[in-house]
Design a protein around this motif. Structure first.
Motif, mmCIF file in Angstrom:
data_model
loop_
_atom_site.group_PDB
_atom_site.id
_atom_site.type_symbol
_atom_site.label_atom_id
_atom_site.label_comp_id
_atom_site.label_asym_id
_atom_site.label_seq_id
_atom_site.Cartn_x
_atom_site.Cartn_y
_atom_site.Cartn_z
ATOM 1 N N LEU A 16 1.027 -1.209 -0.093
ATOM 2 C CA LEU A 16 0.086 -0.085 -0.010
ATOM 3 C C LEU A 16 0.775 1.137 0.094
ATOM 4 O O LEU A 16 1.733 1.610 0.786
ATOM 5 N N GLY A 17 0.716 2.226 -0.901
ATOM 6 C CA GLY A 17 1.261 3.459 -0.801
ATOM 7 C C GLY A 17 0.816 4.386 0.023
ATOM 8 O O GLY A 17 -0.279 4.113 0.849
ATOM 9 N N SER A 34 -9.096 11.356 -1.049
ATOM 10 C CA SER A 34 -7.996 10.496 -0.458
ATOM 11 C C SER A 34 -7.797 9.265 -1.368
ATOM 12 O O SER A 34 -8.863 8.713 -1.660
ATOM 13 N N VAL A 35 -6.678 9.099 -1.906
ATOM 14 C CA VAL A 35 -6.307 8.190 -2.905
ATOM 15 C C VAL A 35 -5.149 7.373 -2.374
ATOM 16 O O VAL A 35 -4.026 8.028 -1.939
ATOM 17 N N VAL A 36 -5.042 6.146 -2.595
ATOM 18 C CA VAL A 36 -4.087 5.240 -2.002
ATOM 19 C C VAL A 36 -3.673 4.262 -3.434
ATOM 20 O O VAL A 36 -4.597 3.905 -3.811
ATOM 21 N N THR A 37 -2.322 4.013 -3.510
ATOM 22 C CA THR A 37 -1.840 3.087 -4.479
ATOM 23 C C THR A 37 -1.717 1.826 -3.937
ATOM 24 O O THR A 37 -1.293 1.512 -2.963
ATOM 25 N N LEU A 38 -2.263 0.780 -4.496
ATOM 26 C CA LEU A 38 -2.234 -0.589 -4.154
ATOM 27 C C LEU A 38 -1.415 -1.421 -5.358
ATOM 28 O O LEU A 38 -1.708 -1.320 -6.331
ATOM 29 N N SER A 39 -0.534 -2.370 -4.951
ATOM 30 C CA SER A 39 0.294 -2.988 -5.868
ATOM 31 C C SER A 39 0.234 -4.520 -5.454
ATOM 32 O O SER A 39 0.382 -4.585 -4.009
ATOM 33 N N LEU A 40 0.336 -5.543 -6.168
ATOM 34 C CA LEU A 40 0.286 -6.813 -5.887
ATOM 35 C C LEU A 40 1.324 -7.380 -6.703
ATOM 36 O O LEU A 40 1.259 -7.377 -7.902
ATOM 37 N N VAL A 59 -9.731 -5.799 -2.335
ATOM 38 C CA VAL A 59 -8.979 -5.072 -1.351
ATOM 39 C C VAL A 59 -9.677 -3.901 -1.469
ATOM 40 O O VAL A 59 -9.868 -2.803 -0.543
ATOM 41 N N GLY A 60 -9.344 -3.353 -2.627
ATOM 42 C CA GLY A 60 -9.900 -1.794 -3.041
ATOM 43 C C GLY A 60 -11.406 -1.595 -2.807
ATOM 44 O O GLY A 60 -11.633 -0.498 -2.136
ATOM 45 N N ALA A 61 -11.948 -2.455 -3.016
ATOM 46 C CA ALA A 61 -13.615 -2.129 -2.684
ATOM 47 C C ALA A 61 -13.642 -2.143 -1.017
ATOM 48 O O ALA A 61 -14.609 -1.377 -0.704
#
Length: 66
Positions: free
Chosen positions: A9-10, A27-33, A52-54
């Motif tokens: 998570l960013g 408010s925005v967060v970057t998710l990476s997998l 996860v994003g939902a």
């Protein structure tokens, strides 16, 4: 054996974002997998990341899953 997947998570940042047809600060967060293709199919990984994003967008939704 290694890890099947690693979720990162960013930082949460306020950014201009389109929402319901208008631009607003959100408010925005970057998710990476990162995942092992030998263990997890790409479709499964994308589905997990979407879920996860939902849940992050609507935490009350987690109560419906219990």
């Amino acid at each position: 054996p290694g890890e099947a997947g690693i979720l990162a998570l960013g930082a949460v940042r306020r950014m201009p974002w389109e929402h319901e047809g208008a631009i607003a600060l959100r408010s925005v967060v970057t998710l990476s997998l990162s995942f092992d293709h030998r263990v997890v199919d790409g479709e499964q990984a994308a589905s997990f990341l979407r879920d996860v994003g939902a849940l992050l967008a609507d935490p009350a939704r987690a109560m419906l899953l219990a």
